[in-house]
Write a protein that holds these residues in place. Structure first.
Motif, mmCIF file in Angstrom:
data_model
loop_
_atom_site.group_PDB
_atom_site.id
_atom_site.type_symbol
_atom_site.label_atom_id
_atom_site.label_comp_id
_atom_site.label_asym_id
_atom_site.label_seq_id
_atom_site.Cartn_x
_atom_site.Cartn_y
_atom_site.Cartn_z
ATOM 1 N N VAL A 1 0.845 -1.202 0.000
ATOM 2 C CA VAL A 1 0.000 0.000 0.000
ATOM 3 C C VAL A 1 0.874 1.243 0.000
ATOM 4 O O VAL A 1 0.607 2.213 -0.735
ATOM 5 C CB VAL A 1 -0.967 -0.016 1.203
ATOM 6 C CG1 VAL A 1 -1.622 1.332 1.412
ATOM 7 C CG2 VAL A 1 -2.017 -1.098 1.016
ATOM 8 N N LEU A 2 1.956 1.225 0.804
ATOM 9 C CA LEU A 2 2.854 2.388 0.834
ATOM 10 C C LEU A 2 3.525 2.602 -0.526
ATOM 11 O O LEU A 2 3.687 3.749 -0.978
ATOM 12 C CB LEU A 2 3.906 2.216 1.925
ATOM 13 C CG LEU A 2 3.414 2.402 3.359
ATOM 14 C CD1 LEU A 2 4.522 2.073 4.348
ATOM 15 C CD2 LEU A 2 2.912 3.821 3.573
ATOM 16 N N THR A 3 3.910 1.515 -1.158
ATOM 17 C CA THR A 3 4.519 1.621 -2.489
ATOM 18 C C THR A 3 3.524 2.210 -3.489
ATOM 19 O O THR A 3 3.872 3.088 -4.290
ATOM 20 C CB THR A 3 4.995 0.232 -2.968
ATOM 21 O OG1 THR A 3 5.894 -0.304 -1.996
ATOM 22 C CG2 THR A 3 5.689 0.315 -4.311
ATOM 23 N N GLU A 4 2.290 1.747 -3.427
ATOM 24 C CA GLU A 4 1.258 2.273 -4.326
ATOM 25 C C GLU A 4 0.976 3.736 -4.028
ATOM 26 O O GLU A 4 0.799 4.534 -4.963
ATOM 27 C CB GLU A 4 -0.032 1.451 -4.206
ATOM 28 C CG GLU A 4 0.036 0.117 -4.894
ATOM 29 C CD GLU A 4 -1.284 -0.635 -4.838
ATOM 30 O OE1 GLU A 4 -2.268 -0.108 -4.266
ATOM 31 O OE2 GLU A 4 -1.333 -1.748 -5.377
ATOM 32 N N LEU A 5 0.937 4.121 -2.750
ATOM 33 C CA LEU A 5 0.715 5.522 -2.397
ATOM 34 C C LEU A 5 1.844 6.413 -2.904
ATOM 35 O O LEU A 5 1.606 7.517 -3.401
ATOM 36 C CB LEU A 5 0.559 5.667 -0.880
ATOM 37 C CG LEU A 5 -0.780 5.239 -0.285
ATOM 38 C CD1 LEU A 5 -0.730 5.329 1.233
ATOM 39 C CD2 LEU A 5 -1.901 6.107 -0.827
ATOM 40 N N THR A 6 3.064 5.931 -2.772
ATOM 41 C CA THR A 6 4.211 6.694 -3.266
ATOM 42 C C THR A 6 4.111 6.869 -4.784
ATOM 43 O O THR A 6 4.347 7.975 -5.312
ATOM 44 C CB THR A 6 5.524 5.986 -2.896
ATOM 45 O OG1 THR A 6 5.571 5.818 -1.485
ATOM 46 C CG2 THR A 6 6.734 6.777 -3.351
ATOM 47 N N ALA A 7 3.748 5.789 -5.471
ATOM 48 C CA ALA A 7 3.591 5.877 -6.928
ATOM 49 C C ALA A 7 2.460 6.834 -7.285
ATOM 50 O O ALA A 7 2.587 7.630 -8.235
ATOM 51 C CB ALA A 7 3.325 4.494 -7.508
ATOM 52 N N LEU A 8 1.363 6.790 -6.546
ATOM 53 C CA LEU A 8 0.244 7.703 -6.809
ATOM 54 C C LEU A 8 0.645 9.150 -6.556
ATOM 55 O O LEU A 8 0.263 10.055 -7.318
ATOM 56 C CB LEU A 8 -0.970 7.331 -5.954
ATOM 57 C CG LEU A 8 -1.748 6.096 -6.382
ATOM 58 C CD1 LEU A 8 -2.814 5.749 -5.356
ATOM 59 C CD2 LEU A 8 -2.385 6.322 -7.746
ATOM 60 N N ARG A 9 1.415 9.409 -5.497
ATOM 61 C CA ARG A 9 1.889 10.780 -5.217
ATOM 62 C C ARG A 9 2.770 11.286 -6.361
ATOM 63 O O ARG A 9 2.662 12.440 -6.779
ATOM 64 C CB ARG A 9 2.663 10.813 -3.901
ATOM 65 C CG ARG A 9 1.805 10.809 -2.694
ATOM 66 C CD ARG A 9 2.613 11.068 -1.425
ATOM 67 N NE ARG A 9 1.771 10.843 -0.275
ATOM 68 C CZ ARG A 9 2.086 10.075 0.749
ATOM 69 N NH1 ARG A 9 3.258 9.484 0.794
ATOM 70 N NH2 ARG A 9 1.258 9.931 1.746
ATOM 71 N N GLU A 10 3.637 10.403 -6.838
ATOM 72 C CA GLU A 10 4.496 10.805 -7.948
ATOM 73 C C GLU A 10 3.663 11.094 -9.196
ATOM 74 O O GLU A 10 3.931 12.070 -9.922
ATOM 75 C CB GLU A 10 5.528 9.712 -8.235
ATOM 76 C CG GLU A 10 6.576 9.577 -7.157
ATOM 77 C CD GLU A 10 7.476 8.361 -7.351
ATOM 78 O OE1 GLU A 10 7.278 7.607 -8.322
ATOM 79 O OE2 GLU A 10 8.381 8.185 -6.513
ATOM 80 N N ASP A 11 2.637 10.272 -9.441
ATOM 81 C CA ASP A 11 1.758 10.506 -10.593
ATOM 82 C C ASP A 11 1.001 11.815 -10.440
ATOM 83 O O ASP A 11 0.876 12.584 -11.395
ATOM 84 C CB ASP A 11 0.757 9.351 -10.754
ATOM 85 C CG ASP A 11 1.413 8.071 -11.258
ATOM 86 O OD1 ASP A 11 2.574 8.136 -11.719
ATOM 87 O OD2 ASP A 11 0.750 6.999 -11.170
#
Length: 176
Positions: free
Chosen positions: A154-164
């Motif tokens: 979930v943290l990895t996905e959140l980081t990717a979403l923040r970058e997007d």
């Protein structure tokens, strides 16, 4: 060994030297992804002495309905033979002193043997409880590991979403 120490510290939040033997054994099994054996019969049968197996057999027979019914039949036959059939020449006339002697000897021998078997059953129950504890502890560790993996995902996905979002915000502000 430091890898398993990190694993221990991470899951129990205390150093490895503060953990008990059971916790260390369960953590090692969890770390190696091995199953904890719960075959109580095999573990205890291997340790059982001949006397212990005999005591268990006697307790199993002595505590069964078939033994009680057979013994009641024996007592009835004994009583009938010594009161009705052999009224004049009974080998154990009323009050059945010889029968009382046999019953006393049987009780004197059977009671400690049954107690030995009950002690072994109590030992078996303690062993099963310890195995249950180990299995439950390992299951809890596995659940904690799964939670950690899900949290990391979930943290990895959140980081990717923040970058997007940051990239899209930059692209939108560049268009304006």
């Amino acid at each position: 060994m430091s890898n398993i120490s990190n694993f221990m510290h991470h899951h129990f939040d205390k150093p490895a030297d503060e953990l008990g033997d059971i916790e260390k054994r369960v953590l090692a099994k969890a770390h190696e992804r091995k199953v904890i054996s719960t075959d109580v019969n095999a573990a205890l049968s291997a340790e059982a002495s001949f006397g212990a197996r005999v005591a268990d057999g006697i307790a199993r027979v002595g505590g069964s309905w078939s033994f009680i019914i057979a013994f009641l039949a024996f007592l009835a036959v004994w009583t009938i033979i010594n009161t009705v059939l052999l009224a004049t020449r009974a080998f154990d006339p009323y009050p059945f002193v010889f029968l009382n002697l046999i019953l006393s000897m049987l009780a004197a021998i059977q009671a400690p043997i049954i107690m030995m078997s009950q002690n072994r059953q109590a030992e078996r129950d303690r062993f099963e409880a310890a195995k249950d504890y180990e299995v439950n502890l390992k299951a809890e560790l596995e659940v904690l590991s799964l939670h950690q993996k899900i949290d990391m995902h979930v943290l990895t996905e959140l980081t990717a979403l923040r970058e997007d979002v940051a990239r899209l915000t930059a692209a939108l502000s560049a268009r304006s």
